[in-house]
Enzyme design. Structure first.
Site, PDB file in Angstrom:
ATOM      1  N   CYS A 142      36.879  54.085  79.135  1.00 14.65           N
ATOM      2  CA  CYS A 142      37.005  52.316  79.236  1.00 14.65           C
ATOM      3  C   CYS A 142      36.833  52.463  77.542  1.00 14.65           C
ATOM      4  O   CYS A 142      36.492  51.162  76.758  1.00 14.65           O
ATOM      5  CB  CYS A 142      35.725  52.156  79.380  1.00 14.65           C
ATOM      6  SG  CYS A 142      34.268  52.636  79.652  1.00 14.65           S
TER       7      CYS A 142
ATOM      8  N   CYS B  76      31.892  50.850  77.407  1.00 17.59           N
ATOM      9  CA  CYS B  76      31.169  50.889  77.972  1.00 17.59           C
ATOM     10  C   CYS B  76      30.129  50.586  77.305  1.00 17.59           C
ATOM     11  O   CYS B  76      29.129  51.247  76.867  1.00 17.59           O
ATOM     12  CB  CYS B  76      31.345  52.433  78.875  1.00 17.59           C
ATOM     13  SG  CYS B  76      32.511  52.326  79.200  1.00 17.59           S
TER      14      CYS B  76
ATOM     15  N   CYS C  51      36.198  51.440  84.550  1.00 20.32           N
ATOM     16  CA  CYS C  51      37.653  52.129  83.755  1.00 20.32           C
ATOM     17  C   CYS C  51      38.483  50.862  83.686  1.00 20.32           C
ATOM     18  O   CYS C  51      37.003  49.305  83.700  1.00 20.32           O
ATOM     19  CB  CYS C  51      39.085  52.954  84.663  1.00 20.32           C
ATOM     20  SG  CYS C  51      39.319  51.979  85.862  1.00 20.32           S
TER      21      CYS C  51
END
Length: 138
Positions: free
Chosen positions: A85, A89, A11
């Site tokens: 995120c 990512c 996250c």
């Protein structure tokens, strides 16, 4: 290489959702899963409401520290679970990705964090079932 499945929770701040998910997976798998968590922009500390909510479950995360997301962590994981995120990512072919749409507990009190915690636990139990890992005896 380990025979254990490995899961990375990501996250933004690595201070709430991903910390709770990692702690539940470690606890509920009895160590049968290699667990990592990280954030694209880690906070200075784990969310105190998340720490308190997990303590209610008998899981202590007060000593955990938010960690920065690295390519190595993604490459070393079989499953990457993202929690808001976004585009930060890294995506690698051959990895299993899941995106869990969960409310961010940042800035929220214990009453608001409990339902998020409970939903994470439910999803972790489902993930363990998908991985073929039995729930550890508590």
């Amino acid at each position: 290489m380990s025979d254990k499945p490995s899961v990375l929770f990501v996250c933004v701040h690595n201070a709430g959702r991903s910390q709770m998910a990692a702690a539940y997976l470690h606890h509920l798998s009895g160590g049968a899963v290699e667990v990592r968590s990280a954030g694209s922009a880690p906070a200075g500390q784990v969310n105190p409401s998340a720490v308190e909510a997990m303590a209610e479950e008998g899981i202590d995360i007060h000593a955990e520290k938010p960690k920065v997301l690295t390519d190595d962590a993604v490459q070393a994981s079989d499953v990457v679970v993202t929690m808001g995120c976004g585009d930060t990512c890294p995506i690698y072919p051959g990895k299993r990705y899941e995106d869990w749409d969960l409310e961010d507990p940042a800035g929220q009190g214990l009453e608001a964090v409990r339902p998020i915690r409970d939903e994470i636990r439910r999803r972790i139990q489902g993930l363990l079932d998908e991985l073929g890992v039995p729930l550890a005896q508590s």
